[in-house]
Design a protein around this motif. Structure first.
Motif, PDB file in Angstrom:
ATOM      1  N   LEU A  43     -41.721   5.932  53.124  1.00 11.43           N
ATOM      2  CA  LEU A  43     -40.251   5.412  53.304  1.00 11.43           C
ATOM      3  C   LEU A  43     -39.672   5.990  54.394  1.00 11.43           C
ATOM      4  N   LYS A  44     -38.795   5.160  55.162  1.00 10.79           N
ATOM      5  CA  LYS A  44     -38.115   5.640  56.205  1.00 10.79           C
ATOM      6  C   LYS A  44     -37.330   6.785  56.251  1.00 10.79           C
ATOM      7  N   GLU A  45     -36.605   6.846  55.040  1.00 12.87           N
ATOM      8  CA  GLU A  45     -35.425   7.920  54.896  1.00 12.87           C
ATOM      9  C   GLU A  45     -35.887   9.398  54.461  1.00 12.87           C
ATOM     10  N   SER A  46     -36.867   9.276  53.635  1.00  9.39           N
ATOM     11  CA  SER A  46     -37.474  10.450  53.098  1.00  9.39           C
ATOM     12  C   SER A  46     -38.919  10.883  53.520  1.00  9.39           C
ATOM     13  N   GLY A  47     -39.623   9.692  54.070  1.00  3.59           N
ATOM     14  CA  GLY A  47     -40.941  10.319  54.550  1.00  3.59           C
ATOM     15  C   GLY A  47     -41.985  10.030  53.424  1.00  3.59           C
ATOM     16  N   LYS A  48     -41.504   9.700  52.282  1.00  2.00           N
ATOM     17  CA  LYS A  48     -42.373   9.878  51.064  1.00  2.00           C
ATOM     18  C   LYS A  48     -43.600   8.798  51.171  1.00  2.00           C
ATOM     19  N   LEU A  49     -44.784   9.321  51.097  1.00  2.00           N
ATOM     20  CA  LEU A  49     -45.958   8.368  51.189  1.00  2.00           C
ATOM     21  C   LEU A  49     -46.045   7.601  50.136  1.00  2.00           C
ATOM     22  N   LEU A  50     -46.138   6.107  50.394  1.00  2.00           N
ATOM     23  CA  LEU A  50     -46.283   5.160  49.574  1.00  2.00           C
ATOM     24  C   LEU A  50     -47.804   4.583  49.319  1.00  2.00           C
ATOM     25  N   SER A  51     -48.371   4.392  50.233  1.00  2.00           N
ATOM     26  CA  SER A  51     -49.895   4.071  50.203  1.00  2.00           C
ATOM     27  C   SER A  51     -50.750   4.344  51.494  1.00  2.00           C
ATOM     28  N   ARG A  52     -51.772   4.571  51.368  1.00  2.86           N
ATOM     29  CA  ARG A  52     -52.943   4.615  52.263  1.00  2.86           C
ATOM     30  C   ARG A  52     -54.135   3.753  52.511  1.00  2.86           C
ATOM     31  N   THR A  53     -54.337   3.092  53.500  1.00  5.63           N
ATOM     32  CA  THR A  53     -55.375   2.149  53.598  1.00  5.63           C
ATOM     33  C   THR A  53     -56.276   2.433  54.611  1.00  5.63           C
ATOM     34  N   ALA A  54     -57.546   2.110  54.193  1.00 11.04           N
ATOM     35  CA  ALA A  54     -58.658   2.211  54.880  1.00 11.04           C
ATOM     36  C   ALA A  54     -58.965   1.036  55.612  1.00 11.04           C
ATOM     37  N   TYR A  55     -59.761   1.284  56.991  1.00 11.01           N
ATOM     38  CA  TYR A  55     -59.970  -0.106  57.606  1.00 11.01           C
ATOM     39  C   TYR A  55     -61.621   0.242  57.850  1.00 11.01           C
ATOM     40  N   VAL A  56     -62.285  -0.718  57.593  1.00 13.28           N
ATOM     41  CA  VAL A  56     -63.914  -0.418  57.509  1.00 13.28           C
ATOM     42  C   VAL A  56     -64.544  -1.516  58.124  1.00 13.28           C
ATOM     43  N   ARG A  57     -65.329  -1.371  59.135  1.00 12.64           N
ATOM     44  CA  ARG A  57     -66.086  -2.316  59.801  1.00 12.64           C
ATOM     45  C   ARG A  57     -67.648  -2.532  59.203  1.00 12.64           C
ATOM     46  N   PRO A  58     -68.242  -3.812  59.135  1.00 18.57           N
ATOM     47  CA  PRO A  58     -69.678  -3.688  58.895  1.00 18.57           C
ATOM     48  C   PRO A  58     -70.462  -2.913  59.980  1.00 18.57           C
ATOM     49  N   LYS A  59     -71.261  -2.106  59.411  1.00 15.90           N
ATOM     50  CA  LYS A  59     -72.377  -1.632  60.529  1.00 15.90           C
ATOM     51  C   LYS A  59     -72.931  -2.621  61.427  1.00 15.90           C
ATOM     52  N   GLY A  60     -73.033  -2.355  62.617  1.00 19.29           N
ATOM     53  CA  GLY A  60     -73.548  -3.214  63.796  1.00 19.29           C
ATOM     54  C   GLY A  60     -72.385  -4.372  64.221  1.00 19.29           C
ATOM     55  N   GLY A  61     -71.154  -4.073  63.485  1.00 22.23           N
ATOM     56  CA  GLY A  61     -70.343  -4.985  64.208  1.00 22.23           C
ATOM     57  C   GLY A  61     -69.703  -6.040  62.927  1.00 22.23           C
ATOM     58  N   GLY A  62     -68.594  -6.611  63.395  1.00 23.66           N
ATOM     59  CA  GLY A  62     -68.193  -8.030  62.444  1.00 23.66           C
ATOM     60  C   GLY A  62     -66.641  -7.748  61.977  1.00 23.66           C
ATOM     61  N   ILE A  63     -66.358  -8.514  61.076  1.00 24.13           N
ATOM     62  CA  ILE A  63     -65.024  -8.623  60.849  1.00 24.13           C
ATOM     63  C   ILE A  63     -64.687  -7.199  59.749  1.00 24.13           C
ATOM     64  N   GLU A  64     -63.447  -6.656  60.253  1.00 19.98           N
ATOM     65  CA  GLU A  64     -63.010  -5.443  59.467  1.00 19.98           C
ATOM     66  C   GLU A  64     -62.643  -5.830  58.087  1.00 19.98           C
ATOM     67  N   TRP A  65     -62.551  -4.979  57.356  1.00 18.83           N
ATOM     68  CA  TRP A  65     -61.704  -5.504  56.038  1.00 18.83           C
ATOM     69  C   TRP A  65     -61.018  -4.014  55.674  1.00 18.83           C
ATOM     70  N   ASP A  66     -59.970  -3.990  54.797  1.00 19.05           N
ATOM     71  CA  ASP A  66     -59.151  -2.947  54.089  1.00 19.05           C
ATOM     72  C   ASP A  66     -59.333  -2.833  52.840  1.00 19.05           C
ATOM     73  N   ALA A  67     -59.310  -1.675  52.369  1.00 15.45           N
ATOM     74  CA  ALA A  67     -59.034  -1.134  51.023  1.00 15.45           C
ATOM     75  C   ALA A  67     -58.451   0.150  50.674  1.00 15.45           C
ATOM     76  N   PRO A  68     -57.823   0.094  49.823  1.00 13.62           N
ATOM     77  CA  PRO A  68     -56.961   1.558  49.506  1.00 13.62           C
ATOM     78  C   PRO A  68     -58.115   2.769  49.519  1.00 13.62           C
ATOM     79  N   LEU A  69     -57.492   3.880  50.146  1.00 13.78           N
ATOM     80  CA  LEU A  69     -58.436   4.847  50.784  1.00 13.78           C
ATOM     81  C   LEU A  69     -58.750   5.580  49.525  1.00 13.78           C
ATOM     82  N   ALA A  70     -58.335   5.657  48.233  1.00 14.97           N
ATOM     83  CA  ALA A  70     -58.888   6.285  47.346  1.00 14.97           C
ATOM     84  C   ALA A  70     -60.143   5.569  46.981  1.00 14.97           C
ATOM     85  N   ARG A  71     -60.558   4.315  47.251  1.00 19.75           N
ATOM     86  CA  ARG A  71     -61.698   3.827  46.993  1.00 19.75           C
ATOM     87  C   ARG A  71     -62.718   3.707  48.004  1.00 19.75           C
TER      88      ARG A  71
END
Length: 79
Positions: A43-71
């Motif tokens: 949130l801009k006003e309070s700085g409260k964290l709403l979500s964290r998203t991880a970005y992962v790339r296949p080993k050896g290269g390829g198209i990245e994908w995203d997933a919730p960091l908790a997973r």
């Protein structure tokens, strides 16, 4: 809630839970790849964290994908 009711947010790079390039398992998509980065939404006003998203790339290269960091976990931690 309509899109106009959503409070203003901001995106930023988040702290990685493991070193960049760590082989991780995405339990949401049942895939394995290298951790590239984390994006946090706050949130801009309070700085409260709403979500964290991880970005992962296949080993050896390829198209990245995203997933919730908790997973995301190190691939070595598989049972």
């Amino acid at each position: 809630m309509t899109p106009y009711d959503k409070p203003p947010t901001m995106l930023s790079h988040g702290e990685l839970p493991y070193p960049p390039g760590t082989l991780v398992e995405d339990t949401r998509h049942d895939r394995t790849g290298e951790l590239v980065g984390v994006i946090e939404e706050r949130l801009k006003e309070s700085g409260k964290l709403l979500s964290r998203t991880a970005y992962v790339r296949p080993k050896g290269g390829g198209i990245e994908w995203d997933a919730p960091l908790a997973r995301i976990r190190p691939a070595e931690a598989q049972p």
